[in-house]
Design an enzyme around this catalytic site. Structure first.
Site, PDB file in Angstrom:
ATOM      1  N   CYS A  46       0.858  -1.180   0.000  1.00  0.00           N
ATOM      2  CA  CYS A  46       0.000   0.000   0.000  1.00  0.00           C
ATOM      3  C   CYS A  46       0.897   1.233   0.000  1.00  0.00           C
ATOM      4  O   CYS A  46       1.717   1.399   0.898  1.00  0.00           O
ATOM      5  CB  CYS A  46      -0.902  -0.021   1.236  1.00  0.00           C
ATOM      6  SG  CYS A  46      -1.791   1.532   1.484  1.00  0.00           S
TER       7      CYS A  46
ATOM      8  N   HIS B 127      -3.186   1.201   8.256  1.00  0.00           N
ATOM      9  CA  HIS B 127      -3.814   0.713   7.025  1.00  0.00           C
ATOM     10  C   HIS B 127      -5.235   0.162   7.226  1.00  0.00           C
ATOM     11  O   HIS B 127      -6.095   0.310   6.372  1.00  0.00           O
ATOM     12  CB  HIS B 127      -2.920  -0.380   6.424  1.00  0.00           C
ATOM     13  CG  HIS B 127      -3.406  -0.951   5.138  1.00  0.00           C
ATOM     14  ND1 HIS B 127      -3.205  -0.319   3.928  1.00  0.00           N
ATOM     15  CD2 HIS B 127      -4.105  -2.077   4.859  1.00  0.00           C
ATOM     16  CE1 HIS B 127      -3.740  -1.052   2.958  1.00  0.00           C
ATOM     17  NE2 HIS B 127      -4.299  -2.124   3.492  1.00  0.00           N
TER      18      HIS B 127
ATOM     19  N   ASN C  10     -14.833   8.999  -0.376  1.00  0.00           N
ATOM     20  CA  ASN C  10     -15.577   7.836  -0.834  1.00  0.00           C
ATOM     21  C   ASN C  10     -15.115   6.674   0.032  1.00  0.00           C
ATOM     22  O   ASN C  10     -13.916   6.464   0.171  1.00  0.00           O
ATOM     23  CB  ASN C  10     -15.245   7.489  -2.291  1.00  0.00           C
ATOM     24  CG  ASN C  10     -15.673   8.581  -3.261  1.00  0.00           C
ATOM     25  OD1 ASN C  10     -16.663   9.260  -3.040  1.00  0.00           O
ATOM     26  ND2 ASN C  10     -14.920   8.750  -4.334  1.00  0.00           N
TER      27      ASN C  10
ATOM     28  N   HIS D  28      -7.031   1.613   3.004  1.00  0.00           N
ATOM     29  CA  HIS D  28      -6.387   2.607   3.875  1.00  0.00           C
ATOM     30  C   HIS D  28      -7.298   3.833   4.062  1.00  0.00           C
ATOM     31  O   HIS D  28      -7.788   4.382   3.085  1.00  0.00           O
ATOM     32  CB  HIS D  28      -5.052   3.018   3.244  1.00  0.00           C
ATOM     33  CG  HIS D  28      -4.111   3.615   4.217  1.00  0.00           C
ATOM     34  ND1 HIS D  28      -2.915   3.026   4.558  1.00  0.00           N
ATOM     35  CD2 HIS D  28      -4.191   4.738   4.957  1.00  0.00           C
ATOM     36  CE1 HIS D  28      -2.303   3.769   5.460  1.00  0.00           C
ATOM     37  NE2 HIS D  28      -3.055   4.823   5.708  1.00  0.00           N
TER      38      HIS D  28
ATOM     39  N   HIS E 113      -8.823   7.153   3.945  1.00  0.00           N
ATOM     40  CA  HIS E 113      -8.419   8.364   3.234  1.00  0.00           C
ATOM     41  C   HIS E 113      -9.623   9.067   2.625  1.00  0.00           C
ATOM     42  O   HIS E 113     -10.680   8.482   2.440  1.00  0.00           O
ATOM     43  CB  HIS E 113      -7.416   8.030   2.116  1.00  0.00           C
ATOM     44  CG  HIS E 113      -7.998   7.252   0.976  1.00  0.00           C
ATOM     45  ND1 HIS E 113      -8.250   5.903   1.036  1.00  0.00           N
ATOM     46  CD2 HIS E 113      -8.398   7.634  -0.260  1.00  0.00           C
ATOM     47  CE1 HIS E 113      -8.766   5.489  -0.114  1.00  0.00           C
ATOM     48  NE2 HIS E 113      -8.873   6.527  -0.923  1.00  0.00           N
TER      49      HIS E 113
ATOM     50  N   GLN F  89     -10.322  12.818  -0.127  1.00  0.00           N
ATOM     51  CA  GLN F  89      -9.699  13.518  -1.249  1.00  0.00           C
ATOM     52  C   GLN F  89     -10.055  15.005  -1.214  1.00  0.00           C
ATOM     53  O   GLN F  89     -11.029  15.391  -0.564  1.00  0.00           O
ATOM     54  CB  GLN F  89     -10.182  12.934  -2.586  1.00  0.00           C
ATOM     55  CG  GLN F  89      -9.927  11.445  -2.734  1.00  0.00           C
ATOM     56  CD  GLN F  89     -10.340  10.934  -4.107  1.00  0.00           C
ATOM     57  OE1 GLN F  89      -9.820  11.379  -5.129  1.00  0.00           O
ATOM     58  NE2 GLN F  89     -11.275  10.012  -4.145  1.00  0.00           N
TER      59      GLN F  89
HETATM   60 ZN   LIG Z   1      -2.245   1.289   3.673  1.00  0.00          ZN
END
Ligand SMILES: [Zn+2]
Ligand SMILES: [Zn+2]
Length: 314
Positions: free
Chosen positions: A31, A88, A128, A139, A141, A143
């Site tokens: 990743c 992660h 999303n 992971h 996250h 945007q």
């Molecule tokens: Zn990750």
């Protein structure tokens, strides 16, 4: 390289991003967002990662809003990935209030930078989440897009808010919030600075809005108390969503702030959550009527879902 093509029938820009098809398949056990990947610092809390295959980039030719048939223009803008945590396997609902505070701090700092870039007209902070949404990277996250134009839903919302202000001499969001607090039936959770409720008119199943109690326009306007309260309510809302059906809720989260340019005193900061799970076993698909007509069929009633969510651990 990607380009923007004008859709003369629906009057909106389409980002045609040919390069995105060339995205390599990620190795299964690697990743890029993990500390030690060589792509991010070995030690970080939250991190802004430039998108490797952007639809919008500062490297692209400038956007010029000419709307002739068969006209394409440059997709100059920005596109970043916001890493919420170095861990992660963490779900956003497992982030602590302190970690959300760091995420909100990063959203704010990046928004201030993007507001100052002449090519950027609108800063969209969003997330999303979930394989059902099409997110392949587990992971945690979100945007941030820096658009060179106002996206159509944003433009419509701004016009609605501006018209309401002119006609009724009051903020449409403040008016809705006052009504929701009086009614109470669609309110899910609240604190000193923010209220989470399921809008009367929600399009998505269990759609929720976090609305600021104080009338302000953008992330950078928030006081320290408001940032703390937003972080706290974010944790509550995400936990309630994931506890609702007993698994991580696939959803889209849209942070709505005023445009990067000009004064928009009629606008009111809020965050929309658009889940696509309509029951424990069923997903909501955007099919013919939604995608082809722009009319949404919502299979859930805000009042019933709000009552269930109020009793769901947050
Ligand atoms: Zn990750
Ligand atoms: Zn307001």
């Amino acid at each position: 390289m990607s380009e923007l093509r004008w859709h003369p029938l629906l009057r909106q820009w389409v980002a045609v991003a040919a390069n995105r098809q060339d995205r390599p398949q990620m190795p299964q056990n690697w990743c890029p967002f993990d500390p030690g990947s060589g792509r991010v610092p070995d030690d970080y809390d939250v991190y802004l990662y430039p998108n490797d295959f952007p639809a919008f980039s500062e490297e692209y030719p400038p956007f010029s809003p000419e709307t002739d048939l068969f006209h394409a223009t440059g997709a100059r803008g920005t596109q970043d990935v916001v890493l919420y945590s170095p861990d992660h396997n963490l779900q956003p609902s497992q982030l602590t209030v302190e970690q959300w505070l760091k995420v909100i701090g990063l959203w704010t700092r990046r928004s201030i930078e993007l507001f100052a870039i002449s090519d950027v007209q609108y800063v969209q902070v969003f997330e999303n989440t979930g394989v059902a949404i099409g997110v392949t990277m587990p992971h945690p996250h979100g945007q941030i897009y820096g658009f060179p134009f106002l996206p159509p839903f944003v433009e419509t919302e701004l016009r609605s808010a501006s018209d309401y202000e002119k006609e009724k001499k009051r903020c449409i969001y403040c008016h809705i919030l006052t009504h929701e607090l009086e009614a109470g039936s669609r309110v899910v959770s609240e604190n000193g600075s923010f209220v989470a409720f399921l809008p009367f008119f929600g399009r998505f199943p269990t759609e929720m809005q976090i609305c600021a109690r104080r009338h302000f326009q953008k992330l950078a306007d928030m006081t320290e108390d408001e940032k703390n309260d937003l972080a706290s309510l974010m944790r509550t809302v995400r936990r309630k969503y994931d506890n609702l059906y007993g698994f991580p809720m696939p959803l889209m989260m849209m942070v709505r702030q005023s445009p990067a340019k000009g004064d928009h005193p009629y606008f009111h900061f809020h965050i929309d959550f658009l889940p696509i799970q309509r029951s424990q076993k069923k997903l909501k698909y955007l099919a013919g009527i939604e995608s082809g007509c722009g009319t949404f069929l919502n299979d859930t009633r805000a009042e019933e879902q709000a009552a269930i969510l109020r009793g769901t651990p947050g």
